[in-house]
Design an enzyme around this catalytic site. Structure first.
Site, PDB file in Angstrom:
ATOM      1  CG  HIS A   1      -5.691 -32.543  52.549  1.00  0.00           C
ATOM      2  ND1 HIS A   1      -6.803 -31.775  52.845  1.00  0.00           N
ATOM      3  CD2 HIS A   1      -4.740 -32.149  53.433  1.00  0.00           C
ATOM      4  CE1 HIS A   1      -6.524 -30.971  53.850  1.00  0.00           C
ATOM      5  NE2 HIS A   1      -5.280 -31.173  54.234  1.00  0.00           N
ATOM      6  CD  GLU A   2      -1.905 -34.784  54.418  1.00  0.00           C
ATOM      7  OE1 GLU A   2      -1.038 -33.913  54.633  1.00  0.00           O
ATOM      8  OE2 GLU A   2      -3.004 -34.789  55.005  1.00  0.00           O
TER       9      GLU A   2
ATOM     10  CG  HIS B   1      -0.729 -29.821  53.367  1.00  0.00           C
ATOM     11  ND1 HIS B   1      -0.880 -28.564  53.883  1.00  0.00           N
ATOM     12  CD2 HIS B   1      -1.711 -30.567  53.924  1.00  0.00           C
ATOM     13  CE1 HIS B   1      -1.927 -28.551  54.710  1.00  0.00           C
ATOM     14  NE2 HIS B   1      -2.452 -29.748  54.754  1.00  0.00           N
TER      15      HIS B   1
ATOM     16  CB  CYS C   1      -6.644 -28.599  56.746  1.00  0.00           C
ATOM     17  SG  CYS C   1      -4.850 -28.487  56.732  1.00  0.00           S
ATOM     18  CG  LEU C   2      -4.613 -32.019  61.712  1.00  0.00           C
ATOM     19  CD1 LEU C   2      -3.400 -32.884  62.015  1.00  0.00           C
ATOM     20  CD2 LEU C   2      -5.638 -32.113  62.842  1.00  0.00           C
TER      21      LEU C   2
ATOM     22  CD  GLN D   1      -0.805 -30.174  57.817  1.00  0.00           C
ATOM     23  OE1 GLN D   1      -0.686 -31.337  57.445  1.00  0.00           O
ATOM     24  NE2 GLN D   1      -1.929 -29.700  58.329  1.00  0.00           N
TER      25      GLN D   1
ATOM     26  N   GLY E   1      -4.004 -37.325  58.428  1.00  0.00           N
ATOM     27  CA  GLY E   1      -2.871 -37.044  57.547  1.00  0.00           C
ATOM     28  C   GLY E   1      -2.122 -35.825  58.058  1.00  0.00           C
TER      29      GLY E   1
END
Ligand code: NI
Length: 169
Positions: free
Chosen positions: A134-135, A138, A92-93, A50, A45
């Site tokens: 999660h997204e 963000h 998380c990236l 990000q 994702g």
């Protein structure tokens, strides 16, 4: 185009993103670039903040490119229903190398616009449900570490500060 992933510490990650209002060729290109950037970073994702773009836009593919029909584009997503509980490791990236168990809903229904601006609803379970939450977090300027204990969160932040000092973040 592959965008570099913005890491924890950049304020863009902690402010609410702006709604997507124009569904044009430029948005389509951005979505393609986001998928490409997500696959390159080996994520499932990716939210626009990000890559430094403060827009309410995210892409998800929990099959890691295995199944093209599994691609989900979320513009202006809203969580409309949650059910159950599931505690699993999450990462998380934008916070690479760290993972922590996070309790989230096991089943989630989301409402969002697709790349053409058309509203749809989609229900996901387990990993997909987690990705929806999660997204969407963000896009509200929230990171998964806000769901773990203050003790663990501070430990991660301390480690990141060390990495920043060492020029490794
Ligand atoms: Ni993330």
């Amino acid at each position: 185009m592959i965008y570099p992933i913005v890491k924890f510490g950049n304020p863009v990650l902690e402010k609410p993103a702006e709604p997507v209002t124009v569904f044009d060729a430029e948005l389509k290109k951005l979505v393609e670039d986001m998928f490409e950037s997500m696959y390159a970073a080996r994520g499932v994702g990716l939210a626009a903040p990000q890559i430094g773009i403060s827009k309410r836009l995210a892409v998800i593919d929990i099959t890691s490119k295995e199944d093209p029909t599994a691609r989900v584009v979320l513009a202006n997503p809203e969580i409309i229903h949650t059910e159950g509980r599931l505690r699993q490791n999450e990462g998380c990236l934008s916070i690479p190398e760290f993972r922590e168990p996070v309790t989230r809903a096991r089943k989630v229904t989301i409402r969002a616009q697709d790349v053409h601006g058309k509203w749809f609803e989609k229900t996901g379970e387990e990993l997909l449900a987690r990705a929806f939450l999660h997204e969407t977090d963000h896009l509200n300027g929230k990171l998964y570490i806000s769901h773990i204990s203050a003790l663990k969160r501070d430990l991660i932040k301390r480690k990141i500060r060390k990495l920043v000092k060492a020029g490794e973040w």
